[in-house]
Write a protein that holds these residues in place. Structure first.
Motif, short mmCIF file in Angstrom:
data_model
loop_
_atom_site.label_atom_id
_atom_site.label_comp_id
_atom_site.label_asym_id
_atom_site.label_seq_id
_atom_site.Cartn_x
_atom_site.Cartn_y
_atom_site.Cartn_z
N GLU A 8 25.28 28.95 -29.20
CA GLU A 8 24.06 29.65 -28.78
C GLU A 8 22.84 28.96 -29.36
N LYS A 9 21.79 28.89 -28.56
CA LYS A 9 20.48 28.46 -29.04
C LYS A 9 19.44 29.41 -28.45
N SER A 10 18.69 30.07 -29.34
CA SER A 10 17.68 31.02 -28.91
C SER A 10 16.32 30.61 -29.45
N TYR A 11 15.28 31.09 -28.78
CA TYR A 11 13.92 30.86 -29.24
C TYR A 11 13.11 32.12 -28.96
N THR A 41 15.28 19.46 -22.60
CA THR A 41 14.61 18.84 -23.75
C THR A 41 15.04 19.51 -25.05
N THR A 42 15.25 20.82 -25.02
CA THR A 42 15.77 21.52 -26.19
C THR A 42 17.11 20.94 -26.61
N LEU A 43 17.96 20.63 -25.64
CA LEU A 43 19.26 20.03 -25.94
C LEU A 43 19.08 18.69 -26.66
N LEU A 44 18.16 17.86 -26.20
CA LEU A 44 17.90 16.59 -26.87
C LEU A 44 17.38 16.80 -28.29
N ASN A 45 16.53 17.80 -28.47
CA ASN A 45 16.00 18.08 -29.81
C ASN A 45 17.11 18.49 -30.77
N LEU A 46 18.10 19.20 -30.26
CA LEU A 46 19.23 19.59 -31.10
C LEU A 46 20.08 18.37 -31.46
N ILE A 47 20.35 17.52 -30.47
CA ILE A 47 21.16 16.33 -30.73
C ILE A 47 20.49 15.43 -31.75
N SER A 48 19.17 15.31 -31.66
CA SER A 48 18.43 14.42 -32.55
C SER A 48 18.11 15.04 -33.89
N SER A 49 18.47 16.32 -34.08
CA SER A 49 18.18 17.07 -35.31
C SER A 49 16.69 17.35 -35.50
N ARG A 132 11.59 -0.23 -27.67
CA ARG A 132 11.65 0.55 -28.91
C ARG A 132 12.94 1.37 -28.98
N ALA A 133 13.39 1.89 -27.84
CA ALA A 133 14.60 2.70 -27.85
C ALA A 133 15.84 1.89 -28.20
N PHE A 134 15.84 0.61 -27.82
CA PHE A 134 17.02 -0.24 -28.03
C PHE A 134 16.90 -1.18 -29.24
N ILE A 135 15.73 -1.26 -29.86
CA ILE A 135 15.45 -2.33 -30.82
C ILE A 135 16.40 -2.32 -32.02
N ASN A 136 16.92 -1.16 -32.41
CA ASN A 136 17.81 -1.07 -33.57
C ASN A 136 19.28 -0.98 -33.19
N ASN A 137 19.62 -1.30 -31.93
CA ASN A 137 21.01 -1.17 -31.46
C ASN A 137 21.57 0.21 -31.80
N PRO A 138 21.00 1.27 -31.23
CA PRO A 138 21.32 2.63 -31.67
C PRO A 138 22.77 3.03 -31.43
N GLU A 139 23.26 3.92 -32.32
CA GLU A 139 24.59 4.50 -32.16
C GLU A 139 24.59 5.54 -31.03
N VAL A 140 23.48 6.24 -30.91
CA VAL A 140 23.28 7.24 -29.86
C VAL A 140 21.88 7.02 -29.27
N LEU A 141 21.79 7.06 -27.95
CA LEU A 141 20.52 6.86 -27.26
C LEU A 141 20.19 8.10 -26.43
N LEU A 142 18.98 8.62 -26.61
CA LEU A 142 18.52 9.80 -25.88
C LEU A 142 17.33 9.41 -25.01
N LEU A 143 17.39 9.79 -23.73
CA LEU A 143 16.30 9.48 -22.80
C LEU A 143 15.90 10.76 -22.08
N ASP A 144 14.63 11.15 -22.23
CA ASP A 144 14.13 12.38 -21.65
C ASP A 144 13.25 12.05 -20.45
N GLU A 145 13.86 11.99 -19.27
CA GLU A 145 13.17 11.63 -18.03
C GLU A 145 12.27 10.41 -18.25
#
Length: 236
Positions: A8-11, A41-49, A132-145
């Motif tokens: 659950e995620k509530s606001y 976007t809320t989902l991405l914010n949760l994944i990214s902490s 910038r999104a790829f510059i550090n060879n990320p373990e996880v990549l998030l793209l918001d539209e």
């Protein structure tokens, strides 16, 4: 690999996300499609902490923290008074200017290393954001539209560049989009969400990815023929 289990995620007492369970295969690109305001976007914010207030757990390789995360937003999120190089160096961990120059070459921005962001067009800014999104060879990549509001040829070119970078450095990728054809072009799997309280209503295994317009249109029409209200969050 990335595992998402949001009970659950509530606001402000409104239930936004409910029973979202997504298990990634190795280096899988998953697109998320759902109606506006459903909580993508809320989902991405949760994944990214960026937001840690929810019931459930999100783990990468059985760890709660993602140490190396790439993020590309709907707008460029670049500092206009800084140069292209300075904007990328802000996030680059090893401060490798040669790599920046190499990546600028790949996206057709030779000679723009020291240009101010305010001097660039919208499409050029998105290319810098992609670097910038790829510059550090990320373990996880998030793209918001990431390619929203661009003209069709520019958006298609950026999707091709995205896939070129991804193929060089495959990673678990969450790609938020409203564009079903875009999702079909880049994704291994597409997850369709309902409206709030948001849950998964359908998963589509996207076999034989292609940028061929005829193939993309055929796949899109097949999905919408079977589930005409799927983009509004309804399976029936």
């Amino acid at each position: 690999m990335l595992n998402i289990n949001i009970e659950e995620k509530s606001y402000l007492d409104e239930l936004i996300l409910k029973d979202i369970n997504i298990e990634f295969k190795k280096n899988e690109i998953i697109s998320i499609i759902g109606p506006s305001g459903c909580g993508k976007t809320t989902l991405l914010n949760l994944i990214s902490s960026l937001d840690k207030s929810f019931y459930g757990k999100i783990e990468f390789n059985k760890k709660k923290e993602i140490n190396n995360l790439g993020f590309m937003f709907q707008d460029s999120r670049l500092l206009p008074w800084l140069s292209v190089k300075e904007n990328i160096l802000l996030v680059q961990k090893n401060k490798d200017e040669a790599k920046i120059e190499q990546m600028l070459h790949k996206v057709g921005l030779d000679g723009y290393m020291n240009s101010r962001i305010k001097e660039l067009s919208g499409g050029m800014k998105r290319r810098v954001s992609l670097i910038r999104a790829f510059i550090n060879n990320p373990e996880v990549l998030l793209l918001d539209e990431p390619f929203i509001s661009l003209d069709a040829p520019t958006a298609k070119n950026l999707r091709l560049l995205f896939m070129e970078f991804y193929n060089q450095n495959p990673t678990n990728t969450v790609f938020i989009t409203h564009d079903l054809q875009e999702a079909l072009a880049v994704s291994h799997r597409i997850i369709f969400l309902s409206f709030k309280p948001t849950k998964v209503v359908y998963e589509y295994e996207n076999k034989n990815k292609s940028f061929d317009e005829d193939i993309l249109n055929e796949k899109k029409e097949e999905i919408l023929r079977r589930y005409p209200d799927i983009l509004s969050g309804y399976l029936s």
